[in-house]
Design an enzyme around this catalytic site. Structure first.
Site, PDB file in Angstrom:
ATOM      1  N   ASP A   8       0.859  -1.188   0.000  1.00  0.00           N
ATOM      2  CA  ASP A   8       0.000   0.000   0.000  1.00  0.00           C
ATOM      3  C   ASP A   8       0.893   1.235   0.000  1.00  0.00           C
ATOM      4  OD1 ASP A   8      -1.993   1.836   0.238  1.00  0.00           O
ATOM      5  OD2 ASP A   8      -2.767   1.138   2.153  1.00  0.00           O
ATOM      6  N   ASP A 104      -2.830   2.508  -6.205  1.00  0.00           N
ATOM      7  CA  ASP A 104      -1.721   2.586  -5.266  1.00  0.00           C
ATOM      8  C   ASP A 104      -1.607   1.381  -4.339  1.00  0.00           C
ATOM      9  OD1 ASP A 104      -3.989   3.095  -3.807  1.00  0.00           O
ATOM     10  OD2 ASP A 104      -3.165   4.797  -2.699  1.00  0.00           O
ATOM     11  N   GLU A 105      -2.198   0.250  -4.717  1.00  0.00           N
ATOM     12  CA  GLU A 105      -2.040  -0.932  -3.871  1.00  0.00           C
ATOM     13  C   GLU A 105      -2.259  -2.212  -4.664  1.00  0.00           C
ATOM     14  OE1 GLU A 105      -5.127  -1.372  -0.797  1.00  0.00           O
ATOM     15  OE2 GLU A 105      -6.113   0.373  -1.684  1.00  0.00           O
TER      16      GLU A 105
END
Length: 407
Positions: A8, A104-105
Site C-alpha cells: 500500500d 496505489d495498492e
C-alpha cells in the site's frame, strides 16, 4: 510461510509530487481538487501535513487554517498512473501473481519464491527497499496467509510499516479495532452494526453468522468470515482484464438524420456508461463513439480526455466526435458510446472530484435511479423526444411516468 503480501503506497498522490520535486520533500503537501477555491477539498495530505491534523476530504479553508505553511498542488493523474505502472513493474519482479487492487495498492502471492528471494518477510523488505530507492516513494506492507489479513496488516503501521499478521494473532491484533476498520465495512454498514451494539471487530466475530445473514443478507456471511480472519479468495493477476472498457450501444427503431436527435441518443448512452463506470469505481480517459449507417457501414472514432467518470465529460467528448465525423444527414441506425483506458480508483475522495458540483449531481442521479428506476430522473434535453425517453430510459420501478428532468 505466510505467502500473501499486500503493498500500500503511502499518501500516494502527495508522495508522487515530493518524489518528482525534491524541493517538496519533508514539507506539508496538500493535493487539492481546486486549490484556488475555499470550498475545494483535500484529496491527499502528505504525512508532514497530517501531523497538523489535516485529513482527506477536509475543506481547503480548514486545512489552510490548521497548516498555514501547507503547499497546495493541483492533481496530476497522468503522473500518478505513470508512477503506479512503475510500482507494479517492481512488484512483478518478485512473482507473476500480482493483483492490482487500485492505483496505489496490490496483492502478491509469493508461494514458491523462497528459493529466489527468501521468505515472505524478506521479500516484503526487498519490495520496500526497491520502491524507496528507485522511485523515492514510501509504502507499507502487510504479510499474512490470505488477502484480507495482508490488507489489514498493511494498514496497521504507516508510513513505511511492515506488519506480519498470522491467523493466531487475529484475536490480539484485529479484534480490538473499531468495526469500521474491517476491510469491506463502509460508513453505512458500520452505523448499522453500531446500532446492534457491535463496535469492534471482535464484537462482530462473536455474532452468530445466522444473525448477520438476517440483518445483511449475503453480506452477513462475509462479515462473519472476515471478522474471524477467514478469506479463501486467490490472488488473481487477471482480475481487471475484463474491465478495460465499458460501453453501450443501441440499434434505433428508425434512422436518425439530424444532429439534435443523435445528440439525445448519445446523451442517453453516455448516462448509462457513466453510471456503470461509477458503480464499478472506475475512471477512464478514452471516449469512443460507434456510428452505423443504414447500409451497415460502421465507423468508430476516439478521443483522449482527462481521466473522468462524469456523464457530462463523456457526452461532451462523444458529441464533439459526432460533429467531427458525421455530416448530420446520412441516416444512422446504430450509435454507441464507450469509455476505455480504465483504472480503478478507491480513494475515499477521488481526485476526479475537482468539479464537486458536477460529481455530486451524478452521485444523486445514480442514487435516485438505483432506488426508483432508470426513468425516475433524466436530463432535461431528453424531454424533447418522448420516444427516446420511453425507449432508452424506461419506466420507474412502479411503471409510473418519469418524475423529473434535470438540466
Amino acid at each position: 510461510m505466510l505467502p500473501i503480501i499486500h503493498v500500500d503506497m503511502n499518501a500516494f498522490y502527495a508522495s508522487c509530487h515530493q518524489a518528482e520535486d525534491p524541493a517538496l520533500k519533508g514539507k506539508p503537501v496538500l493535493v487539492a481538487g481546486d486549490p484556488k477555491k475555499r470550498n475545494g477539498i483535500i484529496l491527499t495530505a502528505s504525512y508532514e501535513a497530517r501531523r497538523f491534523g489535516v485529513k482527506t476530504a477536509m475543506p481547503n479553508w480548514q486545512a489552510k487554517r490548521l497548516c498555514p505553511q501547507a503547499i497546495f498542488i493541483k492533481p496530476d493523474y497522468d503522473l500518478y498512473v505513470k508512477t503506479s505502472s512503475r510500482v507494479m513493474d517492481i512488484l512483478g519482479r518478485f512473482t507473476p501473481l500480482v493483483e492490482v487492487f487500485s492505483i496505489d495498492e496490490a496483492w502478491l502471492d509469493v508461494t514458491g519464491c523462497e528459493g529466489l528471494f527468501g521468505d515472505s518477510v524478506t521479500i516484503a523488505q526487498k519490495i520496500q527497499k526497491a520502491i524507496r530507492q528507485e522511485l523515492y516513494l514510501p509504502c507499507s506492507v502487510g504479510v499474512s496467509c490470505n488477502k484480507l489479513l495482508a490488507k489489514m496488516a498493511s494498514d496497521m503501521k504507516k508510513p513505511m510499516g511492515l506488519t506480519v499478521l498470522a491467523p493466531e494473532d487475529v484475536p490480539q491484533m484485529l479484534w480490538p479495532l473499531p468495526v469500521d476498520e474491517l476491510f469491506g465495512v463502509g460508513h453505512r454498514m458500520a452505523e448499522r452494526l453500531r446500532e446492534m451494539n457491535i463496535t469492534t471487530i471482535g464484537d462482530l466475530a462473536r455474532v452468530p453468522e445466522e444473525l448477520l445473514r438476517q440483518a445483511f443478507g449475503l453480506n452477513g456471511r462475509y462479515l462473519h468470515l472476515a471478522a474471524n480472519g477467514i478469506d479463501d479468495s486467490p490472488v488473481d493477476p487477471h482480475s481487471m482484464d475484463s474491465a478495460r472498457s465499458m460501453g453501450h450501444s443501441t440499434t434505433l427503431p428508425r434512422d436518425v438524420t439530424g444532429f439534435e436527435e443523435a445528440e439525445m441518443v448519445l446523451l442517453s448512452l453516455s448516462e448509462q456508461v457513466g453510471r456503470r463506470v461509477r458503480r464499478e469505481n472506475y475512471m477512464g480517459r478514452t471516449v469512443t463513439i460507434t456510428l452505423r449507417d443504414a447500409s451497415f457501414g460502421t465507423i468508430t472514432r476516439s478521443v483522449t480526455v482527462p481521466y473522468t467518470c462524469a456523464t457530462e465529460d463523456i457526452y461532451a467528448a462523444a458529441r464533439k466526435l459526432l460533429h467531427a465525423h458525421w455530416d448530420g444527414k446520412t441516416p444512422l441506425r446504430l450509435l454507441g458510446v464507450s469509455l476505455s483506458q480504465l483504472v480503478k480508483e478507491f480513494e475515499q475522495v477521488s481526485i476526479f472530484k475537482e468539479d464537486e458540483k458536477k460529481n455530486k449531481l451524478n452521485q444523486v442521479i445514480d442514487e435516485i435511479k438505483d432506488r426508483f428506476g432508470d426513468g425516475a430522473i433524466f436530463r432535461a434535453k431528453l424531454l424533447k423526444d418522448d420516444g427516446l425517453n420511453e425507449r432508452k430510459l424506461g419506466k420507474t420501478a412502479n411503471n409510473a411516468p418519469a418524475l423529473r428532468g434535470i438540466r
